[in-house]
Design a protein around this motif. Sequence first.
Motif, PDB file in Angstrom:
ATOM      1  N   GLY A  25      28.763  74.282  39.531  1.00 13.04           N
ATOM      2  CA  GLY A  25      29.915  73.389  39.441  1.00 13.04           C
ATOM      3  C   GLY A  25      30.879  74.021  40.294  1.00 13.04           C
ATOM      4  O   GLY A  25      30.916  74.796  40.896  1.00 13.04           O
ATOM      5  N   PRO A  26      32.154  73.380  40.298  1.00 19.79           N
ATOM      6  CA  PRO A  26      33.279  73.760  41.100  1.00 19.79           C
ATOM      7  C   PRO A  26      33.685  75.370  41.055  1.00 19.79           C
ATOM      8  O   PRO A  26      33.924  75.923  42.175  1.00 19.79           O
ATOM      9  N   ALA A  27      33.724  75.808  39.874  1.00 21.65           N
ATOM     10  CA  ALA A  27      34.044  77.357  39.681  1.00 21.65           C
ATOM     11  C   ALA A  27      32.953  78.169  40.402  1.00 21.65           C
ATOM     12  O   ALA A  27      33.209  79.257  41.111  1.00 21.65           O
ATOM     13  N   GLY A  28      31.580  77.875  40.206  1.00 18.38           N
ATOM     14  CA  GLY A  28      30.706  78.779  40.649  1.00 18.38           C
ATOM     15  C   GLY A  28      30.390  78.669  42.347  1.00 18.38           C
ATOM     16  O   GLY A  28      30.268  79.672  42.752  1.00 18.38           O
ATOM     17  N   ALA A  45      22.533  79.284  40.985  1.00 16.41           N
ATOM     18  CA  ALA A  45      21.396  78.546  40.594  1.00 16.41           C
ATOM     19  C   ALA A  45      22.062  77.465  39.422  1.00 16.41           C
ATOM     20  O   ALA A  45      22.889  77.582  38.604  1.00 16.41           O
ATOM     21  N   ASP A  46      21.745  75.949  39.489  1.00 11.02           N
ATOM     22  CA  ASP A  46      22.187  75.067  38.476  1.00 11.02           C
ATOM     23  C   ASP A  46      21.055  74.145  38.141  1.00 11.02           C
ATOM     24  O   ASP A  46      20.277  73.780  39.011  1.00 11.02           O
ATOM     25  N   HIS A  47      20.828  73.881  36.974  1.00 12.51           N
ATOM     26  CA  HIS A  47      19.789  73.154  36.617  1.00 12.51           C
ATOM     27  C   HIS A  47      19.875  71.610  36.952  1.00 12.51           C
ATOM     28  O   HIS A  47      19.046  70.877  36.678  1.00 12.51           O
ATOM     29  N   ASN A  48      21.226  71.179  37.329  1.00 11.12           N
ATOM     30  CA  ASN A  48      21.474  69.798  37.684  1.00 11.12           C
ATOM     31  C   ASN A  48      21.133  69.724  39.265  1.00 11.12           C
ATOM     32  O   ASN A  48      21.087  70.896  39.954  1.00 11.12           O
ATOM     33  N   ARG A  49      21.172  68.618  39.800  1.00 10.06           N
ATOM     34  CA  ARG A  49      21.197  68.400  41.391  1.00 10.06           C
ATOM     35  C   ARG A  49      22.283  67.901  41.934  1.00 10.06           C
ATOM     36  O   ARG A  49      22.866  66.764  41.057  1.00 10.06           O
ATOM     37  N   CYS A  56      35.968  64.085  33.754  1.00 15.00           N
ATOM     38  CA  CYS A  56      36.983  64.692  34.325  1.00 15.00           C
ATOM     39  C   CYS A  56      38.182  63.615  34.623  1.00 15.00           C
ATOM     40  O   CYS A  56      37.965  62.477  34.854  1.00 15.00           O
ATOM     41  N   GLY A  57      39.408  64.141  34.860  1.00 16.15           N
ATOM     42  CA  GLY A  57      40.522  63.083  34.861  1.00 16.15           C
ATOM     43  C   GLY A  57      40.512  62.958  36.364  1.00 16.15           C
ATOM     44  O   GLY A  57      41.039  62.033  37.207  1.00 16.15           O
ATOM     45  N   GLU A  58      39.865  63.884  37.459  1.00 11.84           N
ATOM     46  CA  GLU A  58      39.682  63.597  38.820  1.00 11.84           C
ATOM     47  C   GLU A  58      40.925  63.812  39.531  1.00 11.84           C
ATOM     48  O   GLU A  58      41.320  63.020  40.624  1.00 11.84           O
ATOM     49  N   GLY A  59      42.035  64.397  39.176  1.00  9.88           N
ATOM     50  CA  GLY A  59      43.240  64.611  39.581  1.00  9.88           C
ATOM     51  C   GLY A  59      43.400  66.175  40.057  1.00  9.88           C
ATOM     52  O   GLY A  59      43.406  67.039  39.426  1.00  9.88           O
ATOM     53  N   LEU A  60      43.558  66.312  41.410  1.00 11.33           N
ATOM     54  CA  LEU A  60      43.739  67.564  41.949  1.00 11.33           C
ATOM     55  C   LEU A  60      45.231  67.911  42.269  1.00 11.33           C
ATOM     56  O   LEU A  60      45.771  67.106  42.845  1.00 11.33           O
ATOM     57  N   ARG A 110      36.953  60.983  43.135  1.00 10.77           N
ATOM     58  CA  ARG A 110      35.735  61.232  42.667  1.00 10.77           C
ATOM     59  C   ARG A 110      35.180  62.421  42.392  1.00 10.77           C
ATOM     60  O   ARG A 110      35.159  63.345  43.579  1.00 10.77           O
ATOM     61  N   ARG A 111      34.796  62.988  41.355  1.00 10.37           N
ATOM     62  CA  ARG A 111      34.125  64.370  41.064  1.00 10.37           C
ATOM     63  C   ARG A 111      33.035  64.557  41.896  1.00 10.37           C
ATOM     64  O   ARG A 111      32.684  65.792  42.571  1.00 10.37           O
ATOM     65  N   THR A 112      32.139  63.484  42.234  1.00 14.06           N
ATOM     66  CA  THR A 112      31.175  63.845  43.031  1.00 14.06           C
ATOM     67  C   THR A 112      31.347  64.053  44.420  1.00 14.06           C
ATOM     68  O   THR A 112      30.691  64.839  45.140  1.00 14.06           O
ATOM     69  N   ARG A 134      17.175  76.110  36.068  1.00 11.80           N
ATOM     70  CA  ARG A 134      17.625  76.649  34.714  1.00 11.80           C
ATOM     71  C   ARG A 134      17.743  78.075  34.661  1.00 11.80           C
ATOM     72  O   ARG A 134      16.432  78.686  35.122  1.00 11.80           O
ATOM     73  N   VAL A 135      18.723  78.650  34.435  1.00  8.88           N
ATOM     74  CA  VAL A 135      18.873  79.982  34.187  1.00  8.88           C
ATOM     75  C   VAL A 135      18.648  80.298  32.344  1.00  8.88           C
ATOM     76  O   VAL A 135      19.298  79.783  31.792  1.00  8.88           O
ATOM     77  N   THR A 136      17.760  81.455  32.319  1.00  3.85           N
ATOM     78  CA  THR A 136      17.758  81.642  30.977  1.00  3.85           C
ATOM     79  C   THR A 136      17.779  83.227  30.735  1.00  3.85           C
ATOM     80  O   THR A 136      17.987  83.953  31.621  1.00  3.85           O
ATOM     81  N   GLY A 274      35.703  80.117  35.724  1.00 10.18           N
ATOM     82  CA  GLY A 274      35.884  78.862  35.494  1.00 10.18           C
ATOM     83  C   GLY A 274      35.954  78.367  33.874  1.00 10.18           C
ATOM     84  O   GLY A 274      36.232  79.539  33.056  1.00 10.18           O
ATOM     85  N   ASP A 275      35.537  77.293  33.511  1.00 11.38           N
ATOM     86  CA  ASP A 275      35.452  77.033  32.086  1.00 11.38           C
ATOM     87  C   ASP A 275      34.512  77.918  31.147  1.00 11.38           C
ATOM     88  O   ASP A 275      34.833  77.863  29.980  1.00 11.38           O
ATOM     89  N   ALA A 276      33.719  78.491  31.950  1.00 13.78           N
ATOM     90  CA  ALA A 276      33.053  79.507  31.001  1.00 13.78           C
ATOM     91  C   ALA A 276      33.771  80.488  30.528  1.00 13.78           C
ATOM     92  O   ALA A 276      33.294  81.217  29.307  1.00 13.78           O
ATOM     93  N   THR A 284      46.678  69.076  31.021  1.00 15.10           N
ATOM     94  CA  THR A 284      47.356  70.143  32.102  1.00 15.10           C
ATOM     95  C   THR A 284      46.901  69.713  33.351  1.00 15.10           C
ATOM     96  O   THR A 284      47.854  69.942  34.521  1.00 15.10           O
ATOM     97  N   GLY A 285      45.721  69.101  33.717  1.00 16.84           N
ATOM     98  CA  GLY A 285      45.131  68.700  35.026  1.00 16.84           C
ATOM     99  C   GLY A 285      44.985  69.984  35.803  1.00 16.84           C
ATOM    100  O   GLY A 285      44.860  69.954  37.013  1.00 16.84           O
ATOM    101  N   GLU A 286      44.869  71.137  35.253  1.00 19.16           N
ATOM    102  CA  GLU A 286      44.783  72.564  35.895  1.00 19.16           C
ATOM    103  C   GLU A 286      43.291  73.287  35.781  1.00 19.16           C
ATOM    104  O   GLU A 286      43.243  74.276  36.100  1.00 19.16           O
ATOM    105  N   GLY A 287      42.225  72.466  35.163  1.00 20.72           N
ATOM    106  CA  GLY A 287      41.182  73.285  34.966  1.00 20.72           C
ATOM    107  C   GLY A 287      40.536  73.657  36.103  1.00 20.72           C
ATOM    108  O   GLY A 287      39.909  74.734  36.527  1.00 20.72           O
ATOM    109  N   LEU A 288      40.329  72.677  37.210  1.00 17.81           N
ATOM    110  CA  LEU A 288      39.945  73.080  38.564  1.00 17.81           C
ATOM    111  C   LEU A 288      40.552  74.198  39.350  1.00 17.81           C
ATOM    112  O   LEU A 288      40.064  74.969  39.747  1.00 17.81           O
ATOM    113  N   GLY A 289      42.073  74.007  39.439  1.00 13.82           N
ATOM    114  CA  GLY A 289      42.614  74.939  39.997  1.00 13.82           C
ATOM    115  C   GLY A 289      42.628  76.552  39.436  1.00 13.82           C
ATOM    116  O   GLY A 289      42.403  77.295  40.235  1.00 13.82           O
TER     117      GLY A 289
END
Length: 397
Positions: A25-28, A45-49, A56-60, A110-112, A134-136, A274-276, A284-289
């Motif tokens: 994701g963004p933080a990784g 490694a990410d289990h998504n593509r 997300c509110g999608e505001g930077l 957009r987040r994408t 996927r990481v395990t 990141g969120d982890a 707050t709109g501050e998660g990504l920052g």
Amino acid sequence: MCHVMPNARMNSSAHSPDIFIIGGGPAGLATAILAAQQGMRVAVADHNRPPIDKTCGEGLMPDTLAAMKTLGVTLGYDEAVPFRGIRFRDADSLTCVEAEFGQGLGLGLRRTVLHAKLVERAAGLGVALLWGSRVTLAGDGQVFCEGRPVQSKWVIGADGESSQARKWGALEQTRYERIRFAARQHFRTAPWSDFVEVYWAQNCQIVVSAVASDEVCVAITSRSPGLRFHEALSQVPALDSRLRNLRGVSKVRGARAALRRLRRVCAGRFALVGDASGSVDPLTGEGLGLGFRQAAALVEAINCYERDGLREKPNDLLRYQAAHDRIGRAPRLMSRLMLMMDAHPHLRQKVLRILAAEPSLFSRLLNLNVGELTLSKFGVGHALRLGWRMLTPDWEL
Ligand SMILES: Cc1cc2nc3c(=O)[nH]c(=O)nc-3n(C[C@H](O)[C@H](O)[C@H](O)COP(=O)(O)OP(=O)(O)OC[C@H]3O[C@@H](n4cnc5c(N)ncnc54)[C@H](O)[C@@H]3O)c2cc1C
């Protein structure tokens, strides 16, 4: 309790980097980019593509955009929609208060689109990107990526709000945690405001950001897990009537939202980002920052460790822990204020009335949130004034 043991037999170069990151994701990706810029060998490694979507509110915010510049990622105004500040509206009383950022503009996108940009930059720097992987963790504490053991000097958990890596690193102990529930959908319409609008409704908040010249993102956050998207919208008739007949151009997508502070974010050669590593409330709109600034602090701490050769130090990344605590201070404080307003309607209405009567106070709070004002510069005087006005009877406001 499991402990991550990064050192095991290597199987391929992507499985034996200097830094192995769980979650793209963004933080990784920010961590990967900054580390690769320093010449380190990095795998994510990410289990998504990609491009990976997320609720997300999608505001930077302007500080998020500044942090992105250090990643070598810039966004043009043709790829995103600028906003000047934040507007709060009380759905019950129609009280409205707004403030502009002191410096610069925010961008909605957009987040994408954001994810694709970060992926492109990471790939350009030679980061090994393991999508669909996927990481395990095995019972003996060994990290596996798609069944292959991972060998790396450092393992970073960037696997988001519901992080498993947090558990694997025995770092899940919290100082505090407040869970809320969120949903998001996009609508095809010309944006009607150059502010990000936050509607305070009975038991939820609705954030509207423009993300394209013909599209807005609507994100709803509530303490109630059962609240449905359209029920929430109906709590704000003015917004509901704007959106009711519009085509949703994405499906309603749900997520958990947390204000969470962990006791520790690193142990030995293992760290969370990141969120982890804990998160702030979406309002707050501050998660990504935060994720981007944590990534910078983490890579700097790893770099210092490698450069200074402190190989026998018991907790290698204490420098990161200290920076992490500091970076999140203002948005955590702001999250608490937002959650208090969410939980107490009377208090919320009072705060909104105070801010409407004294817009400079809202402006200072906004600039504190986005790091343009430090806590000390916010001023004891302003904090006391807000407190005093809270105690003033309603009829005197
Ligand atoms: C409703 C809402 C609105 C928000 N609005 C804003 C906003 O306007 N502005 C803002 O800055 N922030 C906002 N945020 C916060 C922001 O979305 C998060 O802070 C940000 O997404 C965190 O990024 P991350 O990389 O830490 O985690 P994520 O984006 O969750 O990425 C984690 C990645 O890890 C992967 N993963 C998980 N487990 C594994 C595994 N075992 N193996 C491999 N991969 C794994 C996932 O597939 C995912 O891609 C909002 C959040 C919510 C909930």
